[in-house]
Scaffold this motif. Structure first.
Motif, mmCIF file in Angstrom:
data_model
loop_
_atom_site.group_PDB
_atom_site.id
_atom_site.type_symbol
_atom_site.label_atom_id
_atom_site.label_comp_id
_atom_site.label_asym_id
_atom_site.label_seq_id
_atom_site.Cartn_x
_atom_site.Cartn_y
_atom_site.Cartn_z
ATOM 1 N N LEU A 44 0.742 -1.397 0.294
ATOM 2 C CA LEU A 44 -0.123 0.176 -0.273
ATOM 3 C C LEU A 44 0.606 1.271 0.035
ATOM 4 O O LEU A 44 1.315 1.484 -1.014
ATOM 5 N N SER A 45 0.074 2.446 0.884
ATOM 6 C CA SER A 45 1.395 3.495 1.006
ATOM 7 C C SER A 45 2.708 3.619 2.047
ATOM 8 O O SER A 45 3.407 4.487 2.211
ATOM 9 N N SER A 46 3.045 1.865 1.945
ATOM 10 C CA SER A 46 3.853 2.270 2.506
ATOM 11 C C SER A 46 5.667 2.035 2.294
ATOM 12 O O SER A 46 5.047 0.977 1.669
ATOM 13 N N SER A 47 6.742 2.974 2.125
ATOM 14 C CA SER A 47 7.710 2.295 1.592
ATOM 15 C C SER A 47 9.188 2.069 2.644
ATOM 16 O O SER A 47 10.237 2.764 1.520
ATOM 17 N N SER A 48 9.291 1.891 3.457
ATOM 18 C CA SER A 48 9.687 2.194 4.760
ATOM 19 C C SER A 48 10.053 1.398 5.730
ATOM 20 O O SER A 48 9.036 1.175 6.059
ATOM 21 N N CYS A 49 10.853 0.263 5.795
ATOM 22 C CA CYS A 49 10.433 -0.986 6.837
ATOM 23 C C CYS A 49 11.869 -0.579 7.200
ATOM 24 O O CYS A 49 13.371 -0.752 7.100
#
Length: 220
Positions: free
Chosen positions: A19-24
């Motif tokens: 989805l809109s999550s681009s960092s982990c």
């Protein structure tokens, strides 16, 4: 932490994405699994729609890191084709047999290590293998087998989606329950090489002609 270098997803209703999550945040000490070339560790999404949710983060072992770009690109081609099959399947399958294919994104750590990061599936079941095995102990395995046969016929016999693993979608309104009327969430499946050897064992167990596009519900 990591940053996004390859956007996975798109607008498909059959794709389960970051989805809109681009960092982990990567947890190298928490190993989920290991193969000959790659290792999978736990991660936690930071920011975006999946903030604080658990992720599965796959990277190549150091001696095979030269394969990263080629094989990650191949991963995306495989999953994109599987998603297209799932879209077609979802348009005609019985309720509760819809499928969503997990598709992640490649994220780069500060040291340059690339990870294929995707939403983690808890308590998943292995429904089929890439060698013709079917999980006879799970009542949903027959539907997954039917989907494999569906992909074989839809591709004109040129490929088959197999090694299906997953579970029904988590019901957030009723914690700790998996609803059997919700879509299946599947890990990234595989396509065997052509001609696909698994068809021999699949065919001996169940006649694939029983699940042609003209009769897609057979055995479900």
């Amino acid at each position: 932490g990591t940053r996004n270098t390859h956007s996975g997803g798109g607008g498909s209703t059959a794709a389960r994405t970051n989805l809109s999550s681009s960092s982990c945040d990567i947890h190298e000490g928490d190993v989920l699994g290991e193969g000959s070339f790659r290792i999978a560790v736990e991660g936690t999404y930071r920011g975006g729609t999946r903030n604080t949710q658990q992720a599965a983060c796959k990277r190549f072992k150091n001696r095979y890191r030269h394969l990263e770009d080629e094989f990650f690109a191949m991963d995306f081609k495989v999953v994109d084709r599987a998603i297209k099959f799932a879209e077609e399947w979802n348009a005609m399958c019985p309720a509760g047999r819809e499928i969503m294919i997990t598709k992640g994104a490649v994220l780069s750590a500060s040291d340059g290590t690339k990870y294929l990061v995707e939403p983690y599936i808890r308590d998943y079941t292995k429904f089929t293998s890439n060698g013709g095995w079917i999980n006879d102990n799970d009542p949903d395995a027959e539907a997954m087998e039917a989907f494999s046969h569906f992909t074989y016929h839809r591709s004109g016999g040129s490929m088959i989606v197999c090694d299906l693993q997953g579970r029904h979608k988590w019901d957030y309104r009723n914690r700790n329950k998996y609803k059997d009327d919700r879509p299946f969430h599947l890990r990234t499946p595989i396509f065997p090489p052509l001609p696909p050897p698994p068809l021999l064992s699949f065919g001996r167990r169940n006649d694939p002609l029983q699940r042609t596009p003209a009769n897609p519900h057979a055995g479900i």
